[in-house]
Write an enzyme that holds these catalytic residues in place. Sequence first.
Site, PDB file in Angstrom:
ATOM      1  N   ASP A 229       0.861  -1.171   0.000  1.00 38.24           N
ATOM      2  CA  ASP A 229       0.000   0.000   0.000  1.00 38.24           C
ATOM      3  C   ASP A 229       0.907   1.235   0.000  1.00 38.24           C
ATOM      4  OD1 ASP A 229      -2.394   1.612   0.440  1.00 38.24           O
ATOM      5  OD2 ASP A 229      -1.699   1.784   2.506  1.00 38.24           O
TER       6      ASP A 229
ATOM      7  N   ASP B 144      -0.293   5.101   0.981  1.00 38.10           N
ATOM      8  CA  ASP B 144      -0.574   6.051   2.062  1.00 38.10           C
ATOM      9  C   ASP B 144      -0.664   5.338   3.407  1.00 38.10           C
ATOM     10  OD1 ASP B 144      -0.876   8.643   0.669  1.00 38.10           O
ATOM     11  OD2 ASP B 144      -2.464   7.589  -0.402  1.00 38.10           O
TER      12      ASP B 144
END
Length: 221
Positions: free
Chosen positions: A14, A16
């Site tokens: 991922d 953020d």
Amino acid sequence: MTAPVAEVSALLLDLDGTLVDSEPLHRRGYESFFAHKGWDLPDLSVFTGRRAVDVFATEPGPWEGLDPEAVLAEVLDHVPDEAAQAVPGARDLIEAARAGGTPVAIVTSAGPAWVERSLVESLALELDSVDLVVTARDVEDGKPHPAGFALACRRLDADPAAALAAEDSPAGVRAARGAGVRRVHGIGTSHPRDVLLDAGAVDVHADLRPLLPLLPLLPSG
């Protein structure tokens, strides 16, 4: 030190809250936007790990009846125009995976421009430092739907059961697990440890450095 696993078909990351600690920037943007609109500030955790347009389209709130894309555009005008801080271990993890022959994919709810800015400005890497980027524009359904992780595994020709993933949100953990990734590690920048474990994370770490020993090394010779 933890021994490397026998096989990692792909490293799925991922962006953020996992590679870059951008949640404080997003929070400031949402706080400014809601104050500007005169709306009560909601529990912002509903946005973590999800595409904002999906939240605006499906969750109850003062934005109901408005165009989700238009609301998001307004929010983005309030987000500070600055790069996020790198999560410790992020650059090292990507470089170690590539050096060891493990393909790397970023699977994110963000758009392509933010991915590139984060890699270049926050991590001091080039866009081609990763093998694949799957953004909000590449799938019809965002996290917690598994579409993004499933697409990454297909494009990398990687067995999801042998992949290693890192996520900071319960939506992201559920998305990776839903795609068949068994080793999903939580990064505790945005949510408490128990929340990520309840979502299906196998373990939770303060940053990415504990994942470095889990990567296999290239055979010598």
